[in-house]
Design an enzyme around this catalytic site. Structure first.
Site, PDB file in Angstrom:
ATOM      1  N   TYR A 126       0.807  -1.228   0.235  1.00 56.65           N
ATOM      2  CA  TYR A 126      -0.172  -0.062  -0.069  1.00 56.65           C
ATOM      3  C   TYR A 126       0.893   1.407   0.205  1.00 56.65           C
ATOM      4  CZ  TYR A 126      -3.861  -3.010   0.689  1.00 56.65           C
ATOM      5  OH  TYR A 126      -5.041  -3.885   0.513  1.00 56.65           O
ATOM      6  N   LYS A 173       3.764 -14.972   4.233  1.00 61.50           N
ATOM      7  CA  LYS A 173       3.845 -15.678   2.925  1.00 61.50           C
ATOM      8  C   LYS A 173       5.428 -15.729   2.753  1.00 61.50           C
ATOM      9  CE  LYS A 173       2.552 -17.974  -0.626  1.00 61.50           C
ATOM     10  NZ  LYS A 173       1.660 -19.390  -0.647  1.00 61.50           N
ATOM     11  N   ASP A 206      -2.451 -18.287   2.671  1.00 64.43           N
ATOM     12  CA  ASP A 206      -3.239 -19.142   1.890  1.00 64.43           C
ATOM     13  C   ASP A 206      -3.785 -20.306   3.031  1.00 64.43           C
ATOM     14  OD1 ASP A 206      -0.669 -19.839   1.806  1.00 64.43           O
ATOM     15  OD2 ASP A 206      -0.702 -20.718   0.113  1.00 64.43           O
ATOM     16  N   ASP A 230      -6.195  -6.623   4.890  1.00 62.67           N
ATOM     17  CA  ASP A 230      -7.428  -6.078   4.366  1.00 62.67           C
ATOM     18  C   ASP A 230      -8.355  -7.284   3.818  1.00 62.67           C
ATOM     19  OD1 ASP A 230      -8.953  -4.339   3.066  1.00 62.67           O
ATOM     20  OD2 ASP A 230      -7.304  -3.564   1.564  1.00 62.67           O
TER      21      ASP A 230
END
Ligand code: NAI
Length: 334
Positions: A126, A173, A206, A230
Site C-alpha cells: 500500500y 507468505k 493461503d 485487508d
C-alpha cells in the site's frame, strides 16, 4: 456536565453520508457532547475545493487527534490515490484494529466468534510505489521495514497482554517472499519473546484462509501485513453477518480515525438500506478511546438490545428496516 469532545467528521461518499448521519444522531442521544468538524474528502471534495483532502481537514485532525470517518470511494486502475491510505500514512496510523464478534440474537454462519485482527496499516503493497519499466511491464514495490513490523507486533502483543488474549498468529507468505515477509516474521518473533504468557504461532496466508473457514475458533488474535489484513478482514466479516457489522480503528501515537471495515457500497448507496452498525460499533471504540466508557457500554447495550429484539434490522441481516429506522430503534433502546 461532561467535557465536549471536538471530533473531525468525514461523512465520505456512497453509503457514507447515510451511515454517518445515523451514527451522529445516535451518538448525540448518548448524552456525550461533541463538537463536530465536518469535512468532505475524495471526489466530492475535489469538485468543491479543488483538493481531494482539504488542508482544513488535515488541520482539524491534527488539532482534535480523533476522527470518525465514513467510507470514501477510490477509483479502480487509475485516478487519485486512496484517501483512506493517504490519511493513514499522513498521521502514521500504523495499527488497524478490527474486532470480529457476533452480535447476540443474530444468527450467522458461525456462532460465538471472537477474533481480533491487527493489520499493519502504513506499509507493504500500500505504499503506492508503482511504475512502468517498459510498456507491458509494471513494477509495484512492497515495502516492509523493521521499524514498521516491530511496532505493529508490539501493538498486538501489548493489546493481547492488556486484554486477556492468549494467542497471536503472525500471518505471512515468507516461503515465497523470503526477505519481506521474512523480516516481518523475525520482528514478530523478537517481540513475542518478551511475552512468554502469550502463545505465538505462524501460519501461511493461503492456509490461514482455509483454516479460518474450517474452524475460526482455533485463532484468537491475528497479526498481519497490510494487504493480508485487508483481505482477511472481509473474509472474517462474513463469519459474523457481513461487512455491515464489523468496526475498525486506525490508531497511531498522534491520532486515531474510527471507521467501519466496509467501503462506500455504491450498489446500495442513497437507498436508505445500508446497515450503520459497523460504523456505530466503530463509534463505541471511539467512545472508549475518549474515556467515555459508560456511554460506550450504554451504546453497545442498545445495539445488542436492538439485535436481540430482531424487530428493526436492516436487510443485509435479514430484516426489512431502513438505515434511519434502525437508527431510531437503537435510539429507542438507549
Ligand atoms: P464495499 O465494502 O463497499 O461493499 C462490498 C459489499 O458489501 C457490497 O455488496 C455492499 O453492498 C455490501 N456492504 C458494504 N457495507 C455495507 C453496509 N454497511 N450495509 C449493508 N451492506 C454493505 O466494497 P467494494 O464494493 O469493494 O468497494 C466500494 C468502494 O469503497 C471502492 O471504491 C473501494 O475502494 C472503497 N473502499 C473504501 C474503504 C474506506 O473508505 N475505508 C474501505 C473499503 C473499500
Amino acid at each position: 456536565m461532561g467535557k465536549t469532545h471536538a471530533v473531525t467528521l468525514i461523512p465520505g461518499d456512497g453509503i457514507g453520508p447515510e451511515v454517518t448521519d445515523a451514527v451522529v444522531r445516535i451518538l448525540e442521544a448518548t448524552g456525550v457532547r461533541f463538537a463536530w468538524e465536518r469535512f468532505a474528502a475524495g471526489a466530492g471534495a475535489f469538485e468543491k475545493h479543488g483538493e481531494y483532502i482539504p488542508k482544513e481537514l488535515y488541520a482539524s485532525i491534527e488539532r482534535n487527534r480523533v476522527a470518525l470517518k465514513g467510507p470514501v470511494t477510490t477509483p479502480v486502475g487509475g485516478g487519485f490515490p486512496s484517501i483512506n491510505v493517504t490519511l493513514r500514512k499522513k498521521f502514521e496510523l500504523y495499527a488497524n484494529f478490527r474486532p470480529i464478534r457476533n452480535l447476540p440474537g443474530l444468527e450467522t454462519r458461525y456462532p460465538g466468534v471472537d477474533l481480533i485482527i491487527i493489520r499493519e496499516n502504513t506499509e507493504g503493497e500500500y505504499v503506492g510505489l508503482e511504475h512502468e519499466v517498459v510498456p507491458g511491464v509494471v513494477e509495484s514495490l512492497k515495502v516492509i521495514t523493521e521499524k514498521g513490523s516491530t511496532r505493529i507486533a508490539k501493538f498486538a502483543f501489548e493489546y493481547a497482554a492488556k486484554n486477556g488474549r492468549r494467542k497471536i498468529h503472525a500471518i505471512h507468505k515468507a516461503n515465497i517472499m523470503k526477505m519481506s515477509d521474512g523480516l516481518f516474521l523475525r520482528c514478530a518473533r523478537d517481540v513475542a519473546k518478551g511475552y512468554p504468557d502469550i502463545v505465538y504461532g505462524e501460519h501461511i496466508i493461503d492456509n490461514t484462509c482455509m483454516q479460518l473457514v474450517m474452524n475460526p475458533y482455533q485463532y484468537d488474535t491475528l497479526l498481519l501485513e497490510n494487504l493480508y489484513g485487508d483481505i482477511v478482514s472481509d473474509l472474517c466479516a462474513a463469519f459474523v453477518g457481513g461487512l455491515g457489522l464489523v468496526p475498525g480503528a486506525n490508531l497511531g501515537a498522534e491520532a486515531a480515525i474510527f471507521e467501519a471495515v466496509h467501503g462506500s457500497a455504491p450498489d446500495i448507496a442513497g437507498k436508505d438500506i445500508a446497515n450503520p452498525t459497523a460504523l456505530l460499533l466503530s463509534a463505541v471504540l471511539m467512545l472508549r478511546h475518549l474515556d467515555e466508557g459508560d456511554a460506550a457500554d450504554k451504546l453497545q447495550g442498545a445495539v445488542e438490545k436492538t439485535y436481540t429484539e430482531k424487530k428493526t434490522l436492516t436487510r443485509d441481516v435479514g430484516g426489512r428496516a431502513g438505515t434511519r429506522a434502525f437508527a431510531d430503534a437503537v435510539m429507542g433502546a438507549l
